[in-house]
Design a protein around this motif. Structure first.
Motif, PDB file in Angstrom:
ATOM      1  N   LYS A 118       0.820  -1.215   0.000  1.00  0.00           N
ATOM      2  CA  LYS A 118       0.000   0.000   0.000  1.00  0.00           C
ATOM      3  C   LYS A 118       0.856   1.270   0.000  1.00  0.00           C
ATOM      4  O   LYS A 118       0.545   2.247  -0.653  1.00  0.00           O
ATOM      5  N   GLU A 119       1.914   1.226   0.798  1.00  0.00           N
ATOM      6  CA  GLU A 119       2.789   2.395   0.870  1.00  0.00           C
ATOM      7  C   GLU A 119       4.121   1.988   1.497  1.00  0.00           C
ATOM      8  O   GLU A 119       4.251   0.928   2.113  1.00  0.00           O
ATOM      9  N   VAL A 120       5.113   2.885   1.351  1.00  0.00           N
ATOM     10  CA  VAL A 120       6.417   2.690   1.985  1.00  0.00           C
ATOM     11  C   VAL A 120       6.688   3.934   2.830  1.00  0.00           C
ATOM     12  O   VAL A 120       6.684   5.054   2.310  1.00  0.00           O
ATOM     13  N   ARG A 121       6.876   3.729   4.136  1.00  0.00           N
ATOM     14  CA  ARG A 121       7.094   4.852   5.056  1.00  0.00           C
ATOM     15  C   ARG A 121       8.573   4.947   5.424  1.00  0.00           C
ATOM     16  O   ARG A 121       9.249   3.935   5.602  1.00  0.00           O
ATOM     17  N   THR A 122       9.029   6.149   5.565  1.00  0.00           N
ATOM     18  CA  THR A 122      10.394   6.354   6.054  1.00  0.00           C
ATOM     19  C   THR A 122      10.361   6.645   7.551  1.00  0.00           C
ATOM     20  O   THR A 122       9.347   7.108   8.081  1.00  0.00           O
ATOM     21  N   GLY A 123      11.475   6.347   8.230  1.00  0.00           N
ATOM     22  CA  GLY A 123      11.564   6.624   9.661  1.00  0.00           C
ATOM     23  C   GLY A 123      10.855   5.574  10.491  1.00  0.00           C
ATOM     24  O   GLY A 123      10.344   4.568   9.989  1.00  0.00           O
ATOM     25  N   LYS A 124      10.797   5.807  11.787  1.00  0.00           N
ATOM     26  CA  LYS A 124      10.204   4.863  12.746  1.00  0.00           C
ATOM     27  C   LYS A 124       8.763   5.263  13.018  1.00  0.00           C
ATOM     28  O   LYS A 124       8.434   5.757  14.097  1.00  0.00           O
ATOM     29  N   ASN A 125       7.904   5.053  12.042  1.00  0.00           N
ATOM     30  CA  ASN A 125       6.556   5.608  12.114  1.00  0.00           C
ATOM     31  C   ASN A 125       5.455   4.562  11.982  1.00  0.00           C
ATOM     32  O   ASN A 125       4.459   4.769  11.286  1.00  0.00           O
TER      33      ASN A 125
ATOM     34  N   SER B  62      13.889   0.901  20.348  1.00  0.00           N
ATOM     35  CA  SER B  62      13.695   1.846  19.242  1.00  0.00           C
ATOM     36  C   SER B  62      14.665   3.015  19.311  1.00  0.00           C
ATOM     37  O   SER B  62      15.120   3.519  18.282  1.00  0.00           O
ATOM     38  N   ASP B  63      14.994   3.440  20.533  1.00  0.00           N
ATOM     39  CA  ASP B  63      15.902   4.580  20.685  1.00  0.00           C
ATOM     40  C   ASP B  63      17.283   4.299  20.111  1.00  0.00           C
ATOM     41  O   ASP B  63      18.046   5.226  19.820  1.00  0.00           O
ATOM     42  N   GLN B  64      17.623   3.024  19.979  1.00  0.00           N
ATOM     43  CA  GLN B  64      18.949   2.663  19.466  1.00  0.00           C
ATOM     44  C   GLN B  64      18.955   2.547  17.939  1.00  0.00           C
ATOM     45  O   GLN B  64      19.988   2.295  17.340  1.00  0.00           O
ATOM     46  N   ILE B  65      17.802   2.715  17.328  1.00  0.00           N
ATOM     47  CA  ILE B  65      17.686   2.592  15.873  1.00  0.00           C
ATOM     48  C   ILE B  65      17.679   3.980  15.248  1.00  0.00           C
ATOM     49  O   ILE B  65      16.938   4.865  15.672  1.00  0.00           O
ATOM     50  N   SER B  66      18.503   4.176  14.237  1.00  0.00           N
ATOM     51  CA  SER B  66      18.579   5.468  13.559  1.00  0.00           C
ATOM     52  C   SER B  66      17.304   5.736  12.766  1.00  0.00           C
ATOM     53  O   SER B  66      16.844   4.885  11.996  1.00  0.00           O
ATOM     54  N   GLU B  67      16.743   6.906  12.961  1.00  0.00           N
ATOM     55  CA  GLU B  67      15.547   7.333  12.228  1.00  0.00           C
ATOM     56  C   GLU B  67      15.795   7.300  10.725  1.00  0.00           C
ATOM     57  O   GLU B  67      14.912   6.966   9.934  1.00  0.00           O
ATOM     58  N   ASP B  68      17.020   7.621  10.314  1.00  0.00           N
ATOM     59  CA  ASP B  68      17.338   7.745   8.897  1.00  0.00           C
ATOM     60  C   ASP B  68      17.569   6.407   8.211  1.00  0.00           C
ATOM     61  O   ASP B  68      17.577   6.327   6.987  1.00  0.00           O
ATOM     62  N   CYS B  69      17.766   5.340   8.999  1.00  0.00           N
ATOM     63  CA  CYS B  69      17.994   4.011   8.422  1.00  0.00           C
ATOM     64  C   CYS B  69      16.741   3.146   8.463  1.00  0.00           C
ATOM     65  O   CYS B  69      16.723   2.034   7.924  1.00  0.00           O
ATOM     66  N   ALA B  70      15.689   3.626   9.108  1.00  0.00           N
ATOM     67  CA  ALA B  70      14.472   2.830   9.299  1.00  0.00           C
ATOM     68  C   ALA B  70      13.442   3.133   8.203  1.00  0.00           C
ATOM     69  O   ALA B  70      13.317   4.262   7.743  1.00  0.00           O
ATOM     70  N   PHE B  71      12.724   2.075   7.789  1.00  0.00           N
ATOM     71  CA  PHE B  71      11.591   2.260   6.875  1.00  0.00           C
ATOM     72  C   PHE B  71      10.637   1.087   7.040  1.00  0.00           C
ATOM     73  O   PHE B  71      10.996   0.034   7.593  1.00  0.00           O
ATOM     74  N   SER B  72       9.414   1.275   6.578  1.00  0.00           N
ATOM     75  CA  SER B  72       8.382   0.256   6.764  1.00  0.00           C
ATOM     76  C   SER B  72       7.612   0.044   5.470  1.00  0.00           C
ATOM     77  O   SER B  72       7.283   1.010   4.767  1.00  0.00           O
ATOM     78  N   VAL B  73       7.329  -1.235   5.177  1.00  0.00           N
ATOM     79  CA  VAL B  73       6.513  -1.595   4.022  1.00  0.00           C
ATOM     80  C   VAL B  73       5.115  -1.938   4.545  1.00  0.00           C
ATOM     81  O   VAL B  73       4.940  -2.869   5.330  1.00  0.00           O
ATOM     82  N   ILE B  74       4.118  -1.165   4.149  1.00  0.00           N
ATOM     83  CA  ILE B  74       2.734  -1.378   4.578  1.00  0.00           C
ATOM     84  C   ILE B  74       2.029  -2.154   3.468  1.00  0.00           C
ATOM     85  O   ILE B  74       1.999  -1.708   2.313  1.00  0.00           O
ATOM     86  N   TYR B  75       1.465  -3.325   3.816  1.00  0.00           N
ATOM     87  CA  TYR B  75       0.927  -4.199   2.768  1.00  0.00           C
ATOM     88  C   TYR B  75      -0.349  -4.907   3.247  1.00  0.00           C
ATOM     89  O   TYR B  75      -0.646  -4.963   4.451  1.00  0.00           O
ATOM     90  N   GLY B  76      -1.078  -5.475   2.299  1.00  0.00           N
ATOM     91  CA  GLY B  76      -2.267  -6.265   2.605  1.00  0.00           C
ATOM     92  C   GLY B  76      -3.486  -5.414   2.925  1.00  0.00           C
ATOM     93  O   GLY B  76      -3.394  -4.216   3.192  1.00  0.00           O
ATOM     94  N   GLU B  77      -4.646  -6.077   2.921  1.00  0.00           N
ATOM     95  CA  GLU B  77      -5.895  -5.365   3.184  1.00  0.00           C
ATOM     96  C   GLU B  77      -5.977  -4.838   4.608  1.00  0.00           C
ATOM     97  O   GLU B  77      -6.696  -3.889   4.900  1.00  0.00           O
ATOM     98  N   ASN B  78      -5.234  -5.460   5.526  1.00  0.00           N
ATOM     99  CA  ASN B  78      -5.248  -5.026   6.930  1.00  0.00           C
ATOM    100  C   ASN B  78      -4.106  -4.060   7.266  1.00  0.00           C
ATOM    101  O   ASN B  78      -3.847  -3.788   8.431  1.00  0.00           O
ATOM    102  N   TYR B  79      -3.410  -3.622   6.240  1.00  0.00           N
ATOM    103  CA  TYR B  79      -2.337  -2.644   6.403  1.00  0.00           C
ATOM    104  C   TYR B  79      -1.297  -3.123   7.440  1.00  0.00           C
ATOM    105  O   TYR B  79      -0.963  -2.436   8.390  1.00  0.00           O
ATOM    106  N   GLU B  80      -0.815  -4.352   7.234  1.00  0.00           N
ATOM    107  CA  GLU B  80       0.253  -4.873   8.085  1.00  0.00           C
ATOM    108  C   GLU B  80       1.551  -4.156   7.748  1.00  0.00           C
ATOM    109  O   GLU B  80       1.710  -3.601   6.650  1.00  0.00           O
ATOM    110  N   SER B  81       2.509  -4.199   8.674  1.00  0.00           N
ATOM    111  CA  SER B  81       3.776  -3.515   8.421  1.00  0.00           C
ATOM    112  C   SER B  81       4.951  -4.475   8.520  1.00  0.00           C
ATOM    113  O   SER B  81       5.017  -5.316   9.418  1.00  0.00           O
ATOM    114  N   LEU B  82       5.854  -4.355   7.546  1.00  0.00           N
ATOM    115  CA  LEU B  82       7.142  -5.030   7.584  1.00  0.00           C
ATOM    116  C   LEU B  82       8.148  -3.937   7.910  1.00  0.00           C
ATOM    117  O   LEU B  82       8.406  -3.050   7.086  1.00  0.00           O
TER     118      LEU B  82
END
Length: 1001
Positions: free
Chosen positions: A66-73, A83-103
């Motif tokens: 459905k979409e690709v998000r940048t950052g820890k969002n 989460s505090d140990q993960i860089s905001e600039d290196c994180a991204f999420s793949v939102i997929y499926g009818e239930n908007y699951e996140s990878l």
């Protein structure tokens, strides 16, 4: 040097994804798995390995994304324990499926994250047509333009050009590139092809151009706004300017002007397309510098009393080196005046042939003739600024030569001299506006009806103190401070009007007897003592009187004190050694840029208002001032030179960046990036920092670039800017040398965002807003005076203060909740939120599932049939946000009026507070404490009124952003796009406090 191929197109991203990358897969409960992710060769699915799942299950179909998000969002990122140990600039999420699951994924670098985000978004946009799009993009506008440039050089149509011409052409297009680097790239290409000779073919020219002249970080930015095209069209550019750069009143004409100005290809100019090269040109232009151009001209109120301004000031202006043995020269005055200095020093002594001379007494500094200095001052006094110039005259001359001084000044300066006697009926000095074009003399002055008497020597007889402490045998009178009495002639005394030098005794005495036109000078040691021991008194003293602070005479190397140490106390004239570069002069130069470099900067209101509470040494938030969160991302650097004093061989540097905050003690902080090894030409940092700024009006940001592998000198460049001059969005920072010269083509590329701190307490480590319910919410507290009638008034102020806080924070919390559901951080604005969420509102056939009704002041979301639960949640959260915006707008005026009423009622007691307190039985310390508490309470009331005013303006701006974004995305309900955006019905204003009217009425 690094030789990895740069990413310059979507094709590069797709190829990199097919090869695959190691990414961290983040799950809830702090679980993180290392997996190898790759894109199937047919570009239909995203796979990862190893996995306990069946290989067919360890994948996601591209068409289900459905979409690709940048950052820890996402919720998983937010709830993950590490989460505090993960860089905001290196994180991204793949939102997929009818239930908007996140990878939820974390790359090893921001560059790798950008490759995956860009590639996946491209695949989502073009689906099965991706291959066709990639092939067609090979013969794109950019390639055509580069080919045309090649053909213009290849006039004989030979199919090749000389290496020299190829190098020169690329360097003309990118002047920051080194000739040697371009030559090396061509030679590497030829070597890889086993090619002899130096001729360059068109294909080779295009390949090297793409490699050297494409900045991946700008390419990734372009495709975010271009709907994954290789260029920005007019509407894309408008969206970028509005949503990211904060440009107001943007339209298609302005966008087209930018394209015509910066797009190099004729095709792009004709079609209204901005290529990666045009976009790079625009982002590197002064239009996108970090410094707000509004501050390049005088932009502050110049009608306040002179004592309400910081004044750009020079110490020992005549010196061009150290203050013990250094030469004196008139160029010191020329340099200072050209830099906008408005207070220069003249240390005058008897000279030969009845001509006074200027030098530092009791030292070995050389001498210059007084007359020549006055002549230079006359020529350059108003070169950089039309506002008053103060001549700090340290007079050590005999009566005879004093009269010569007067003759020279009257003859050369003429009617520029301001000699009007101060008006005893007034309470404050005239304003810079009134004193335009005038020169003020700061010096000793005779009492009235005297023709020539003995008086105290100047406070700053620095040379005597210096020579005494140095104990040098070859200096006359090494151990004897001169007698502190001298004769002063009436003619010289008459030139002194509103800057009469007097000796400081103590604060309580000054409050009672000092006249507003009298000026005290403080040695930095004494000023530091008062700043530490009497910070409140020092601030209050400087509300009415001018104070000059000069460096300790023991700074024989002419080093500089930190001006911020004294600006935070309100000291107006902090005299700096302009001849000595470094951090302290960077701060001084940077600070006075903010008002057209006119030499005058209006002090914060809390340091000017008669009734306001401020302590210079506060290590917490300032009462009545809303803290700001400054978010800075250091993205990349360009063309860093080798440190000037470095003894290392070669031109390779290992750069890193410090971001420093200078201001009140509570704001001082610094952060540094990692080191990028062996890359000074185009280092990528991609690191984000956050700073809480408690007193924005007194804060400065300094960017410093250093070399981690240095011999002798590590300094590469710096740039210092007042917080108030920062432009938000994507900006370039032009670096300067140690002595303040601009470093050619050297810059930092950064992203800047400024947000309010939500809720009470310290901000969340990740920068997300702290949301507090009413039970845990912290409200501004008013102090008890133990004066019944006054306490009763302040007691009545508590309910509206609570109401104001609830209105503000309910609105801010609701906005943050909506941002999080949109998949964005608190740094985002509502226009960016609407852009992010708009694709989710479109059905399979691109018909809207949700539309916005813009016919009313408060836009509502309307469902167009059956929608998934996840979209219903967004609509519900949006409705809650709109209700909180509505509540604030409709109730702000009434709450504001109640706070103002309480403020006015309390100010009725101000003038007679001492006598009222005495009648109530308060004595000495308790009475003093009551006065302090009264000032605190008034400051809180003013601050709460201000915050409510800003919150209402912010809310109206939020509604405008929603309206414009809905129209831009085509989500508005048909027929409502032309509805007027609600204008503020009236502006909320805080009670003005006139200089001579302490009640504010």
């Amino acid at each position: 040097m690094p030789t990895e191929k740069k990413i310059s197109s979507a094709s590069d991203c797709i190829n990199s994804m097919v090869e695959g990358s190691e990414l961290k897969k983040v799950r809830s409960n702090s679980r993180i798995y290392h997996r190898y992710f790759l894109l199937d060769a047919d570009m239909q699915s995203l796979r990862w390995e190893p996995s306990k799942k069946d290989s067919e299950k360890a994948k996601i179909d591209i068409k289900s994304i459905k979409e690709v998000r940048t950052g820890k969002n996402t919720d998983i990122f937010r709830s993950n324990g590490i989460s505090d140990q993960i860089s905001e600039d290196c994180a991204f999420s793949v939102i997929y499926g009818e239930n908007y699951e996140s990878l939820d994924l974390v790359a090893n670098s921001a560059d790798v994250a950008n490759i995956w985000v860009t590639g996946l978004r491209y695949l989502i946009s073009y689906g099965k047509h991706t291959l066709d799009m990639l092939e067609s993009s090979q013969d794109n506008m950019r390639t055509s333009w580069v080919s045309q440039m090649f053909s213009e050089i290849d006039v004989d149509n030979l199919g090749h050009i000389t290496l020299c011409n190829a190098v020169q052409c690329i360097r003309n297009l990118n002047p920051g590139l080194k000739t040697s680097k371009i030559e090396l790239k061509f030679k590497e290409l030829h070597k890889s092809k086993d090619k002899a000779g130096t001729e360059v073919t068109k294909e080779e020219f295009i390949e090297v151009f793409h490699e050297l002249c494409t900045r991946p970080e700008i390419y990734f930015l372009l495709v975010q706004f271009s709907s994954n095209k290789e260029f920005l069209d007019i509407k894309d550019l408008m969206m970028f300017l509005e949503a990211e750069q904060g440009v107001a009143h943007i339209n298609e004409e302005i966008s087209l002007e930018i394209i015509h100005k910066y797009e190099p290809s004729k095709e792009g100019q004709e079609k209204g397309w901005l290529s990666i090269d045009g976009f790079t040109n625009y982002l590197m232009s002064p239009d996108c510098y970090i410094f707000d151009p509004e501050h390049k001209k005088v932009c502050q109120d110049m009608k306040q009393p002179l004592s309400h301004y910081f004044i750009n000031s020079s110490h020992n202006t005549y010196l061009i080196e150290d203050q013990f043995r250094g030469p004196s020269d008139i160029t010191g005055y020329i340099r200072a005046l050209k830099m906008g200095c408005r207070s220069v020093e003249l240390d005058v002594w008897d000279g030969p042939d009845n001509e006074p001379v200027i030098y530092t007494g009791h030292t070995m500094t050389s001498q210059i003739v007084f007359r020549s200095v006055i002549d230079i001052i006359n020529k350059y006094a108003f070169f950089a600024s039309e506002y008053p110039l103060i001549l700090c005259l340290e007079n050590h001359c005999s009566i005879k030569q004093q009269k010569v001084m007067v003759q020279h000044m009257k003859k050369l300066l003429g009617d520029k001299l301001y000699t009007t006697s101060p008006n005893v009926e007034e309470s404050y000095l005239p304003s810079p506006d009134v004193l335009k074009g005038k020169i003020l003399i700061k010096a000793k002055k005779l009492s009235s009806n005297c023709s020539g008497v003995e008086g105290d020597v100047t406070d700053e007889d620095e040379g005597a103190e210096m020579s005494q402490r140095m104990g040098k045998e070859n200096v006359e009178q090494p151990n004897n401070v001169p007698v502190k009495r001298f004769q002063l002639c009436k003619e010289l005394s008459e030139l002194v009007s509103i800057c009469k030098s007097v000796q400081f005794k103590e604060f309580q005495v000054s409050f009672q007897v000092q006249k507003y036109w009298e000026v005290c000078s403080f040695n930095e040691v004494l000023a530091s003592k008062y700043a530490n021991e009497n910070p409140g008194d020092f601030v209050n003293y400087n509300k009415r009187f001018l104070a000059r602070v000069f460096p300790s005479p023991m700074r024989i190397d002419s080093s500089n004190m930190n001006p911020q140490d004294f600006w935070k106390c309100g000291c107006q004239i902090v005299a700096m050694n302009f001849q000595t570069p470094g951090l302290m002069m960077d701060l001084n130069i940077g600070w006075f840029r903010q008002n057209g470099n006119c030499g005058y900067v209006l002090r914060p209101a809390i340091m000017r208002e008669e009734v306001s509470f401020f302590s210079a040494n506060t290590k917490d938030s300032v009462p009545g001032v809303s803290p700001q969160l400054l978010h800075i991302k250091i993205i990349s650097g360009q063309n860093f030179p080798k440190p000037k004093g470095s003894g290392a061989k070669g031109d390779v540097v290992d750069p890193y960046v410090y971001v420093e905050i200078h201001g009140i003690p509570a704001d001082c902080a610094e952060q540094r990036t990692k080191t990028v090894h062996q890359n000074g030409d185009a280092p990528i940092f991609d690191e984000s920092f956050e700073f809480q700024i408690n007193l924005p009006e007194l804060a400065m940001v300094r960017f410093v670039v250093l070399d981690d592998d240095y011999i002798g000198d590590e300094f590469i460049g710096q740039y210092t800017i007042p917080f108030e001059c920062l432009q938000t969005g994507y900006r370039h920072v032009p670096l300067q040398s140690l002595t303040g010269e601009v470093l050619a083509h050297a810059s930092l590329f950064v992203h800047v965002a400024i947000t309010n701190r939500r809720g009470g307490g310290k901000p969340h480590k990740r920068g997300l807003s702290v949301r507090k319910g009413k039970k845990s919410r912290e409200y501004a507290s008013l102090r008890t005076l133990w004066i019944k009638t006054v306490d009763e008034v302040f007691k009545n102020a508590q309910p509206p203060i609570r109401d104001a806080t609830d209105l503000r924070e309910n609105m801010q919390n609701a906005v943050v909740s909506f941002k999080e559901l949109c998949g964005l951080s608190s740094v985002a604005n509502l226009m960016q939120c609407m852009l992010a969420v708009s694709p989710r509102f479109l059905g399979p056939d691109n018909t809207p599932l949700v539309v916005l009704n813009l016919s009313e002041q408060y836009p509502t979301m309307e469902l167009q049939g059956i929608v998934p639960e996840v979209l219903k949640k967004i609509v519900t959260t949006y409705d809650m946000m709109i209700q909180s915006l509505k509540a604030l707008i409709e109730n702000a005026d009434a709450v504001y009026e109640k706070i103002v009423h309480c403020q006015k009622a309390a100010m009725e007691f101000h003038e007679h507070l001492h006598s009222i307190g005495t009648k109530e039985g308060l004595k000495e310390r308790k009475l003093q404490k009551a006065v302090e508490s009264f000032t605190w309470n008034i400051t809180i009331l003013k601050g709460q009124a201000d915050l409510l005013k800003y919150a209402k303006n912010e809310t109206l701006e939020n509604l405008k952003q929603i309206h414009f974004a809905a129209v831009s995305c085509g989500l508005n309900k048909p027929g409502t796009e032309n509805a007027d955006v609600q204008k503020p019905r009236r502006s909320l204003e805080v009670i003005p406090e006139k200089a001579n009217d302490e009640t504010g009425e």
